[in-house]
Design an enzyme around this catalytic site. Structure first.
Site, PDB file in Angstrom:
ATOM      1  N   GLU A 340     -30.475  48.061  83.881  1.00  0.00           N
ATOM      2  CA  GLU A 340     -31.622  47.457  83.184  1.00  0.00           C
ATOM      3  C   GLU A 340     -32.549  46.663  84.109  1.00  0.00           C
ATOM      4  O   GLU A 340     -33.003  45.581  83.741  1.00  0.00           O
ATOM      5  CB  GLU A 340     -31.124  46.527  82.067  1.00  0.00           C
ATOM      6  CG  GLU A 340     -30.316  47.238  81.017  1.00  0.00           C
ATOM      7  CD  GLU A 340     -29.690  46.273  80.007  1.00  0.00           C
ATOM      8  OE1 GLU A 340     -29.668  46.638  78.815  1.00  0.00           O
ATOM      9  OE2 GLU A 340     -29.216  45.193  80.393  1.00  0.00           O
TER      10      GLU A 340
HETATM   11  C1  TNX Z   1     -26.549  46.134  77.756  1.00  0.00           C
HETATM   12  S1  TNX Z   1     -24.526  47.540  79.238  1.00  0.00           S
HETATM   13  C2  TNX Z   1     -26.273  45.505  78.958  1.00  0.00           C
HETATM   14  C3  TNX Z   1     -25.838  44.106  78.949  1.00  0.00           C
HETATM   15  C4  TNX Z   1     -25.840  43.516  77.573  1.00  0.00           C
HETATM   16  C5  TNX Z   1     -25.289  44.524  76.600  1.00  0.00           C
HETATM   17  C6  TNX Z   1     -25.157  43.993  75.216  1.00  0.00           C
HETATM   18  C7  TNX Z   1     -25.304  47.075  80.374  1.00  0.00           C
HETATM   19  C8  TNX Z   1     -24.995  47.715  81.611  1.00  0.00           C
HETATM   20  N1  TNX Z   1     -26.231  46.152  80.152  1.00  0.00           N
HETATM   21  O1  TNX Z   1     -26.637  43.348  79.817  1.00  0.00           O
HETATM   22  O2  TNX Z   1     -25.066  42.376  77.580  1.00  0.00           O
HETATM   23  O3  TNX Z   1     -26.120  45.637  76.590  1.00  0.00           O
HETATM   24  O4  TNX Z   1     -24.510  44.902  74.389  1.00  0.00           O
END
Ligand code: TNX
Length: 526
Positions: A340
Site C-alpha cells: 500500500e
Molecule cells: C491492509 S494487508 C493492510 C494493513 C491493514 C489491513 C487491515 C496489508 C498488507 N496492508 O495495513 O492493517 O489491511 O485489514
C-alpha cells in the site's frame, strides 16, 4: 482336627490376599477409542487399538536423546501436565525403553516423518513418542495434550483419572511455513501478551510468528543508532493511547521464548509506505510535498506516507536499522513490508524495493514482502506474501518466488465474523468460521500451485483490537482452522468433520481461558 482347620483356612485366605494384592496393583485400563478423539490439526494417520494408557503420579518421562533440546521438550511436557494433575513427573535420560507405566521420548531415524513429524505409539504399558528432531517431539506433545481430558489445560488442580486412548498416530506437516501475524504497531501488545499468544499458537503447531513492528501509528522495536524511532515514534497508537515498544533485550526474550516452542519470529519493518512513525521521529527521511511536516498519527487510514526514496540518507538509515535487526534475528527471514505505498511512484518504488532486498540478502537473510513487491526484480530466495492481488502473486511465481498464502478474504483474522461482531473491519469480507476453514491454498488462485507455496499465514491487524482478550476473540476459533490448512493434507480436511472436532474444543478453550467466538456454525459440545 478342628483345632487346625481354622488356622489353615486363615493361612490360605491370608496368602490369597497377599497374592491378589501383588498382582492387581492397578485398575484394568479402560477401553477407549483413539480414532474418536478430536484432534486439530488432523494427523496424517490414526489407528486405534481400543485400550488406554494411564498417566499417574508415578509416571516418569524418559528421554532417549543426547540432545539438550529434546530434554527440554521432556521438561516442557512435565511442566505442561503439572498444574492440572499436580503430578511432579520426573524427567530422566535413558538409553532404552523404560519400565511399564512411563512416557518414552526418543529421537530416531524415520524418513517418513521429516524434520517436524512424529509418531505416537500408545499401549496400556507405555506411551512412546518418537521423532527425527526435537521439533517433532514438541509437536507430538501438543497432540498428547489433546488426547488427555480437556481439563488437563486448567491452571489449577483437577480431578483425574488421566487416561489416553491407545493406538498409533503418525503425523507430519504439509507446509514448512505455518504462520500467525500480530500487528503490534497499530495497538501495542506487551511482552507478556505476546508470550500468551505464542503459547496458544504453539498448541496448534504454528511455527512462525510474524511481528508487524512498524507502521504509521507506531515504531515498536528499539534501534540503538536511531533512538527517536521509539522515543517519538513509539509514543502513541491508534486511538491515542500511550503505545510502547520492545527494548532489544525484551525483543530477544520474545524471540527466545518463541524458539523454545519451535516458533521462529519474522520481524517486519514496513516500507517505503506505512512509515509515518519513522518520519515524525526523523523528518529528514521525508520529502512528501503533500505532508511536509509529519505528525504523530492515531487514526486508521492507510497509504499516505512514504520514505523519500531518492535520498541517500534514507538508505543509510535503512541499512542501520537492518544491521541491528539482523543481529536480533536468528531466523532466516526479514519482512520488508512493501504494501500500500500509494504515495510512492512506481518508478521510485521498484528501485527502492530492489535496494532494500539487496541489503537484506547481503546480510545473509531472505526477504519476505507483501505481494506488491513482485513489481520489482526479486532475488532467488525472496518470498511474496499473497494478501490481496492474485496478479502480483502470479507475477512472483513467474519470477520463481515462493508464495506465502494470506488471502485477506480467508485468513485476515481482523475481519469481522459477521456484521454484528464488536471488533474488526470488513473491507475484504465478513469471515465466518467456515469461510476461514473451507478453502484450499493450491486452488485458491490460478497459477499458484502446490510447488509454489511456502505455507499459510493468518494476519491479525490491530486497528480495532486493544488488548489480548480482544485479539483472542478474533483469533479463536479461526486460527486452529488455518493451522489445520497449513499442517494437514487436503485429503484429511473436510468442514463437516472439522466443525465437530472444533466443537469438541469448547471445554479445552475454556480451560485455557481463551475468549473465543462461539460461532453458530459450530456444534459446540461439553
Ligand atoms: C491492509 S494487508 C493492510 C494493513 C491493514 C489491513 C487491515 C496489508 C498488507 N496492508 O495495513 O492493517 O489491511 O485489514
Amino acid at each position: 482336627m478342628m483345632k487346625f482347620l481354622v488356622p489353615i483356612k486363615m493361612f490360605i485366605a491370608g496368602l490369597m490376599v497377599i497374592l491378589l494384592g501383588s498382582c492387581t496393583p492397578k485398575e484394568p485400563a479402560p477401553k477407549m477409542d483413539l480414532s474418536a478423539v478430536s484432534l486439530i490439526p488432523q494427523p496424517v494417520s490414526v489407528a486405534a487399538t481400543g485400550s488406554s494408557f494411564a498417566l499417574t503420579a508415578e509416571t516418569g518421562i524418559y528421554v532417549n536423546a543426547e540432545d539438550e533440546k529434546a530434554t527440554r521438550v521432556g521438561l516442557m511436557l512435565a511442566d505442561q501436565l503439572r498444574p492440572a494433575t499436580d503430578f511432579r513427573l520426573l524427567v530422566q535420560p535413558t538409553k532404552q525403553a523404560p519400565e511399564p507405566g512411563n512416557i518414552y521420548l526418543t529421537l530416531v531415524e524415520n524418513s517418513e516423518l521429516g524434520d517436524e513429524g512424529y509418531k505416537l505409539e500408545i499401549t496400556e504399558d507405555l506411551l512412546t513418542l518418537s521423532a527425527n528432531q526435537p521439533a517433532g517431539l514438541f509437536y507430538g506433545i501438543q497432540t498428547i495434550r489433546q488426547l488427555l481430558p480437556a481439563n488437563i489445560e486448567a491452571s489449577t488442580q483437577q480431578e483425574g483419572p488421566w487416561y489416553i486412548a491407545s493406538g498409533t498416530i503418525t503425523d507430519h506437516p504439509e507446509y514448512e511455513y505455518r504462520g500467525s501475524m500480530l500487528d503490534v504497531a497499530r495497538h501495542f501488545f506487551s511482552v507478556d501478551e505476546v508470550k500468551r499468544h505464542i503459547d496458544l499458537i504453539a498448541a496448534y503447531k504454528i511455527n512462525y510468528l510474524h511481528l508487524h513492528l512498524t507502521d504509521d501509528q507506531g515504531w515498536r522495536i528499539e534501534i540503538k543508532s536511531w533512538p527517536k524511532l521509539t522515543e517519538v515514534g513509539g509514543s502513541t497508537e491508534v486511538g491515542g493511547g500511550e503505545g510502547g515498544f520492545y527494548t532489544q533485550e525484551q525483543y530477544t526474550d520474545l524471540v527466545n521464548y518463541a524458539a523454545e516452542r519451535f516458533i521462529t519470529v519474522v520481524p517486519e519493518i514496513d516500507m517505503p509506505g506505512h512509515t509515518n512513525a519513522a518520519l515524525v521521529s526523523y523528518p529528514e527521511l521525508n520529502c512528501n510535498p503533500k505532508m511536509p511536516k509529519p505528525e504523530l498519527y492515531t487514526g486508521t487510514e492507510v497509504g499516505f506516507s512514504t520514505f523519500c526514496t531518492d535520498k541517500k540518507q534514507v538508505y543509510e538509515f535503512i541499512n542501520d536499522v537492518l544491521v541491528e535487526l539482523v543481529e536480533l534475528t536468528p531466523g532466516p527471514y526479514i519482512h520488508i513490508g512493501g504494501d500500500e505505498s500509494h504515495v510512492t511512484a512506481m518508478k521510485d518504488y521498484i528501485p527502492f524495493i530492489e535496494q532494500v532486498q539487496e541489503f537484506v540478502v547481503s546480510k545473509g537473510k531472505q526477504v519476505i514482502g507483501w505481494d506488491e513487491i513482485t513489481h520489482a526484480q526479486l532475488a532467488p530466495n525472496t518470498v511474496a506474501q499473497f494478501w490481496d492481488n492474485a496478479k502480483n502473486a502470479q507475477n512472483g511465481v513467474k519470477q520463481g518466488a515462493k508464495i506465502l498464502m494470506s488471502p485477506a478474504k480467508k485468513t485476515y483474522l481482523d475481519m469481522q465474523y459477521d456484521s454484528t461482531t464488536q471488533w474488526g473491519l470488513h473491507w475484504a469480507a465478513y469471515i465466518e468460521v467456515e469461510d476461514s476453514y473451507n478453502w484450499e491454498p493450491t486452488t485458491y488462485a490460478e497459477g499458484i500451485s502446490r510447488e509454489d507455496i511456502l505455507g499459510v499465514e493468518a494476519p491479525l491487524w490491530s486497528e480495532t483490537v486493544t488488548n489480548i482478550d480482544e485479539v483472542e476473540y478474533m483469533v479463536f476459533p479461526r486460527l486452529p482452522g488455518i493451522a489445520e490448512i497449513a499442517w494437514s493434507s487436503a485429503e484429511v480436511r473436510d468442514w463437516e468433520t472439522y466443525k465437530v472436532r472444533l466443537g469438541a474444543m469448547k471445554s479445552r478453550f475454556e480451560a485455557m481461558g481463551i475468549n473465543y467466538y462461539a460461532s453458530k456454525q459450530v456444534p459446540w459440545t461439553e
